[in-house]
Write a protein that holds these residues in place. Sequence first.
Motif, PDB file in Angstrom:
ATOM      1  N   MET A 144       0.801  -1.217   0.000  1.00 11.89           N
ATOM      2  CA  MET A 144       0.000   0.000   0.000  1.00 11.89           C
ATOM      3  C   MET A 144       0.839   1.274   0.000  1.00 11.89           C
ATOM      4  O   MET A 144       0.360   2.322  -0.433  1.00 11.89           O
ATOM      5  CB  MET A 144      -0.971   0.009   1.183  1.00 11.89           C
ATOM      6  N   ARG A 145       2.080   1.215   0.460  1.00  9.79           N
ATOM      7  CA  ARG A 145       2.911   2.428   0.412  1.00  9.79           C
ATOM      8  C   ARG A 145       3.128   2.871  -1.023  1.00  9.79           C
ATOM      9  O   ARG A 145       3.094   4.060  -1.327  1.00  9.79           O
ATOM     10  CB  ARG A 145       4.249   2.206   1.114  1.00  9.79           C
ATOM     11  N   VAL A 146       3.368   1.932  -1.921  1.00 16.34           N
ATOM     12  CA  VAL A 146       3.562   2.270  -3.337  1.00 16.34           C
ATOM     13  C   VAL A 146       2.262   2.823  -3.914  1.00 16.34           C
ATOM     14  O   VAL A 146       2.243   3.864  -4.579  1.00 16.34           O
ATOM     15  CB  VAL A 146       4.039   1.035  -4.131  1.00 16.34           C
ATOM     16  N   ILE A 147       1.173   2.149  -3.662  1.00 10.21           N
ATOM     17  CA  ILE A 147      -0.124   2.568  -4.204  1.00 10.21           C
ATOM     18  C   ILE A 147      -0.530   3.924  -3.636  1.00 10.21           C
ATOM     19  O   ILE A 147      -1.007   4.794  -4.372  1.00 10.21           O
ATOM     20  CB  ILE A 147      -1.193   1.497  -3.927  1.00 10.21           C
ATOM     21  N   SER A 148      -0.332   4.127  -2.354  1.00  7.42           N
ATOM     22  CA  SER A 148      -0.674   5.424  -1.757  1.00  7.42           C
ATOM     23  C   SER A 148       0.161   6.545  -2.366  1.00  7.42           C
ATOM     24  O   SER A 148      -0.348   7.652  -2.603  1.00  7.42           O
ATOM     25  CB  SER A 148      -0.481   5.382  -0.243  1.00  7.42           C
ATOM     26  N   GLY A 149       1.428   6.287  -2.633  1.00  7.06           N
ATOM     27  CA  GLY A 149       2.274   7.297  -3.272  1.00  7.06           C
ATOM     28  C   GLY A 149       1.771   7.657  -4.662  1.00  7.06           C
ATOM     29  O   GLY A 149       1.800   8.822  -5.067  1.00  7.06           O
TER      30      GLY A 149
END
Length: 191
Positions: free
Chosen positions: A58-63
């Motif tokens: 989710m860190r990648v997607i949130s970015g």
Amino acid sequence: TGCAGFGAGPSLPAPEQPELARQVEIRRTTFGVPQILAENLRAAAFALAYVQLEDYGMRVISGMQAARGRMAEVQGTGGVAADARNRRRHARAAETFHLLQEDTREAYAGFAAGVNHFIRQHPDELADWVRPDFTAIDLLARDITWPSDEAIDAFRRRIIADPADPVVLVETGGVWQRAPRSGLASPARCP
């Protein structure tokens, strides 16, 4: 070799995998370090996205969602100011994407395809708002950076605060240039 091999989309039968997934092989060492073998740059970026999502989710997607200027949709009104700044970056990315070299555009497109493929493969592991609709322009927007308003203000204060420096940077029509300090307003008159 100590590697466990697997394809970029192991849960799909091979005929259903996107073409890019068939063009890559991802192996992880016994320490979990991904090793990517790809037929081309687009496929390599596809695999890079996939392993980043395996590792950081989710860190990648949130970015990427933030780069679109759409985090307030997820987090509420607290993200509106950041979304406004990020939408300016996204608009700039859309305006300039065609100016990138072809291999760079291919890498961005491959990465977006890898993100979307991962999302389709792992919907139960991700937040309900996540959709497999990220684009190469979303990626470019994520990579466009400029200083914050606070950093610009600090820079201005530092330049104005050193009257002994004979040269300063002056913004004219959106372009920063070196200029002699003579003729500029004194620090006492600057806000």
